[in-house]
Design a protein around this motif. Sequence first.
Motif, mmCIF file in Angstrom:
data_model
loop_
_atom_site.group_PDB
_atom_site.id
_atom_site.type_symbol
_atom_site.label_atom_id
_atom_site.label_comp_id
_atom_site.label_asym_id
_atom_site.label_seq_id
_atom_site.Cartn_x
_atom_site.Cartn_y
_atom_site.Cartn_z
ATOM 1 N N HIS A 45 -10.411 -1.360 4.390
ATOM 2 C CA HIS A 45 -9.281 -1.901 3.641
ATOM 3 C C HIS A 45 -9.305 -1.439 2.186
ATOM 4 C CE1 HIS A 45 -7.416 -4.852 0.921
ATOM 5 N NE2 HIS A 45 -6.462 -4.875 1.837
ATOM 6 N N THR A 46 -10.501 -1.395 1.589
ATOM 7 C CA THR A 46 -10.594 -0.983 0.191
ATOM 8 C C THR A 46 -10.166 0.470 -0.005
ATOM 9 O OG1 THR A 46 -12.921 -0.419 0.495
ATOM 10 C CG2 THR A 46 -12.439 -2.616 -0.336
ATOM 11 N N GLU A 47 -10.259 1.282 1.064
ATOM 12 C CA GLU A 47 -9.888 2.687 0.945
ATOM 13 C C GLU A 47 -8.382 2.881 0.825
ATOM 14 O OE1 GLU A 47 -12.592 4.780 0.408
ATOM 15 O OE2 GLU A 47 -13.337 2.723 0.431
ATOM 16 N N LEU A 48 -7.571 1.966 1.373
ATOM 17 C CA LEU A 48 -6.121 2.058 1.173
ATOM 18 C C LEU A 48 -5.802 1.972 -0.311
ATOM 19 C CD1 LEU A 48 -6.423 0.792 4.197
ATOM 20 C CD2 LEU A 48 -4.043 0.124 3.858
ATOM 21 N N ARG A 49 -6.372 0.960 -0.941
ATOM 22 C CA ARG A 49 -6.122 0.745 -2.369
ATOM 23 C C ARG A 49 -6.690 1.891 -3.201
ATOM 24 N NH1 ARG A 49 -8.304 -2.378 -6.908
ATOM 25 N NH2 ARG A 49 -6.616 -3.578 -7.889
ATOM 26 N N ASN A 50 -7.921 2.284 -2.913
ATOM 27 C CA ASN A 50 -8.550 3.320 -3.717
ATOM 28 C C ASN A 50 -7.918 4.688 -3.503
ATOM 29 O OD1 ASN A 50 -10.234 1.499 -4.897
ATOM 30 N ND2 ASN A 50 -11.993 1.955 -3.612
ATOM 31 N N ALA A 51 -7.444 4.966 -2.290
ATOM 32 C CA ALA A 51 -6.740 6.232 -2.059
ATOM 33 C C ALA A 51 -5.516 6.323 -2.954
ATOM 34 C CB ALA A 51 -6.337 6.364 -0.594
ATOM 35 N N LEU A 52 -4.755 5.242 -3.021
ATOM 36 C CA LEU A 52 -3.565 5.235 -3.865
ATOM 37 C C LEU A 52 -3.933 5.351 -5.342
ATOM 38 C CD1 LEU A 52 -0.455 2.985 -3.453
ATOM 39 C CD2 LEU A 52 -1.530 3.216 -5.687
ATOM 40 N N LEU A 53 -4.877 4.526 -5.792
ATOM 41 C CA LEU A 53 -5.206 4.496 -7.214
ATOM 42 C C LEU A 53 -5.868 5.788 -7.681
ATOM 43 C CD1 LEU A 53 -6.538 0.841 -7.612
ATOM 44 C CD2 LEU A 53 -4.222 1.704 -8.001
ATOM 45 N N VAL A 54 -6.854 6.275 -6.930
ATOM 46 C CA VAL A 54 -7.570 7.479 -7.350
ATOM 47 C C VAL A 54 -6.643 8.686 -7.387
ATOM 48 C CG1 VAL A 54 -9.357 9.132 -6.682
ATOM 49 C CG2 VAL A 54 -9.846 6.677 -6.643
ATOM 50 N N ASN A 55 -5.790 8.827 -6.381
ATOM 51 C CA ASN A 55 -4.905 9.992 -6.360
ATOM 52 C C ASN A 55 -3.859 9.944 -7.468
ATOM 53 O OD1 ASN A 55 -5.382 11.960 -3.940
ATOM 54 N ND2 ASN A 55 -5.854 9.911 -3.168
ATOM 55 N N ARG A 56 -3.522 8.760 -7.957
ATOM 56 C CA ARG A 56 -2.611 8.676 -9.099
ATOM 57 C C ARG A 56 -3.269 9.099 -10.409
ATOM 58 N NH1 ARG A 56 1.502 3.496 -8.369
ATOM 59 N NH2 ARG A 56 2.408 4.205 -6.396
ATOM 60 N N LEU A 57 -4.583 9.261 -10.418
ATOM 61 C CA LEU A 57 -5.268 9.798 -11.590
ATOM 62 C C LEU A 57 -5.174 11.322 -11.646
ATOM 63 C CD1 LEU A 57 -8.523 7.633 -11.551
ATOM 64 C CD2 LEU A 57 -6.530 7.352 -13.038
ATOM 65 N N GLY A 58 -4.721 11.932 -10.560
ATOM 66 C CA GLY A 58 -4.593 13.380 -10.491
ATOM 67 C C GLY A 58 -3.272 13.874 -11.042
ATOM 68 N N PRO A 59 -2.954 15.133 -10.798
ATOM 69 C CA PRO A 59 -1.784 15.759 -11.429
ATOM 70 C C PRO A 59 -0.441 15.182 -10.993
ATOM 71 C CG PRO A 59 -2.766 17.225 -9.791
ATOM 72 C CD PRO A 59 -3.719 16.095 -9.991
ATOM 73 N N HIS A 60 -0.379 14.571 -9.819
ATOM 74 C CA HIS A 60 0.903 14.018 -9.351
ATOM 75 C C HIS A 60 1.195 12.637 -9.924
ATOM 76 C CE1 HIS A 60 1.591 17.268 -6.458
ATOM 77 N NE2 HIS A 60 0.301 17.197 -6.183
ATOM 78 N N ARG A 61 0.209 12.038 -10.549
ATOM 79 C CA ARG A 61 0.337 10.747 -11.232
ATOM 80 C C ARG A 61 0.976 9.702 -10.311
ATOM 81 N NH1 ARG A 61 2.301 11.652 -17.298
ATOM 82 N NH2 ARG A 61 1.691 9.440 -17.294
ATOM 83 N N GLU A 62 2.002 8.973 -10.795
ATOM 84 C CA GLU A 62 2.550 7.857 -10.022
ATOM 85 C C GLU A 62 3.231 8.293 -8.727
ATOM 86 O OE1 GLU A 62 5.740 9.271 -12.762
ATOM 87 O OE2 GLU A 62 3.603 8.814 -12.963
ATOM 88 N N ALA A 63 3.536 9.585 -8.597
ATOM 89 C CA ALA A 63 4.181 10.093 -7.381
ATOM 90 C C ALA A 63 3.168 10.543 -6.329
ATOM 91 C CB ALA A 63 5.106 11.259 -7.732
ATOM 92 N N ALA A 64 1.877 10.376 -6.607
ATOM 93 C CA ALA A 64 0.859 10.906 -5.699
ATOM 94 C C ALA A 64 0.919 10.253 -4.325
ATOM 95 C CB ALA A 64 -0.530 10.725 -6.309
ATOM 96 N N LEU A 65 0.831 8.935 -4.288
ATOM 97 C CA LEU A 65 0.902 8.175 -3.042
ATOM 98 C C LEU A 65 1.613 6.865 -3.322
ATOM 99 C CD1 LEU A 65 -2.674 8.382 -1.405
ATOM 100 C CD2 LEU A 65 -0.589 9.497 -0.592
ATOM 101 N N ASN A 66 2.309 6.334 -2.309
ATOM 102 C CA ASN A 66 2.855 4.987 -2.409
ATOM 103 C C ASN A 66 2.194 4.099 -1.354
ATOM 104 O OD1 ASN A 66 4.301 5.261 0.107
ATOM 105 N ND2 ASN A 66 5.948 6.319 -0.977
ATOM 106 N N THR A 67 2.560 2.828 -1.346
ATOM 107 C CA THR A 67 1.860 1.888 -0.469
ATOM 108 C C THR A 67 2.074 2.213 1.006
ATOM 109 O OG1 THR A 67 3.728 0.343 -0.641
ATOM 110 C CG2 THR A 67 1.885 0.031 -2.164
#
Length: 462
Positions: free
Chosen positions: A337-359
Amino acid sequence: MQQGQSVERLVIENCAVATVDAHDTEYADGHVVVAGERIEAVGAGAAPHVAGPVRRVDARGHLVTPGLINTHHHFYQWLTRGLATNHPLFDWLRALYPVWARIDEPMVDTAARASLAMMARGGVTTAADHHYVFPRGAGDLAGAVVRAAQDTGVRLTLARGSMDRGVSQGGLPPDFAVESLDEALAATEAAIDRYHDASPGAMTQIAVAPCSPFSVSTELMRQGAELARRKGVRLHTHGSETAEEEKFCHELFGMGPTDYFADTGWLGEDVWMAHCVHMTDADLAAFARTGTGVAHCPSSNARLAAGIARVTDMLGAGIPVGLGVDGTASNESGELHTELRNALLVNRLGPHREAALNTRQALRLATVGGARVLGRDRELGSLEPGKLADLVLWRMDTLAHSSIADPVAALVLGAPAPVTLALVGGRPVVEDGRLRHVDEAAVARAARAEARRLGELAGAGG
């Protein structure tokens, strides 16, 4: 069941439903009907009239989703949590390989039960365990993992791993912790023959899984791929996890990891790789062209300072991507379960920022994405009539979630949600937050004892 006898149906209704089908169909107030091991109906509003014996669950305040699918784990590492907490991958492996080389069947049995229990109580219904440490005289380690999954009630893909490149041959593991080429291939084939079930609704499947380029000979990679395809099973290994691995492959093989995998037969629709953090555009194109899958492990990647995987680019290229816990020596929570949240948050630190992943994309990674990576998306990963009834009912009306109007956002971004009901093939694995087939306290005591025993053996060098 006698001829003419009705199948008891389970009706879950009055809840939010996230089907995670091809259209991301959702119902704010809907129902799911389960008949035997499969889903019979999904839809809006109250369930239609159901004839014969029926169990009804009034699920007000809940969200129902497909069961979570963990595409990469190392169950045995439950006994070495909290060690080497400030090490990058290669140093971490050098610190822990001498400890792992002391495991035996009772340790693996206990670690597998603890790992599976932790995942199941958090909504995992299918798990892949990559087990590659087989010390001589340690007992039936593969059998221990399979039995633990059977007893817990969770579907298992056992990726029967192997290592044949010890320190004396330029690898990282101690020489006494590796198998010979012939031993590894023979034991892997024996595991396939004994445990792999290719039939619909299978509870146990086996994959061929040499550990990694830096612990495995080229011949084991090549012959492992040939074995898997001869037997009709999937292939799994670690790939492109760190910059150090990239350097290692260039020094040893004269090419990067992806080219090495292509050269040894390790790209294809029947292959999935763990991590894939350091991928060039050419690497992504090769994975997309061949249909090679990825197990994304954001917490472990961060724990070992490996980097941020290009998940957004992978999805954009059409690469199959699922989520993985990874071993609990590099992700101590042991939950998907924690990986859903961390996948979204960590990938938003990359170049795609807020568009990286959504819920919704995060939920897809953990469900139908994982099913596709494991080659089981025709029967797992979404709530659709005819698919296996692997589903989770999450309670969303407690203090932790009640003020979040969007239940999927609450599940992905909020605190871990309580599991009211988890089914695997229509059979309850969790009810009212409690494991149905596991004494959690007893497993915790056994795990503590076995962790201490392993530490004593490793400390004594025995």
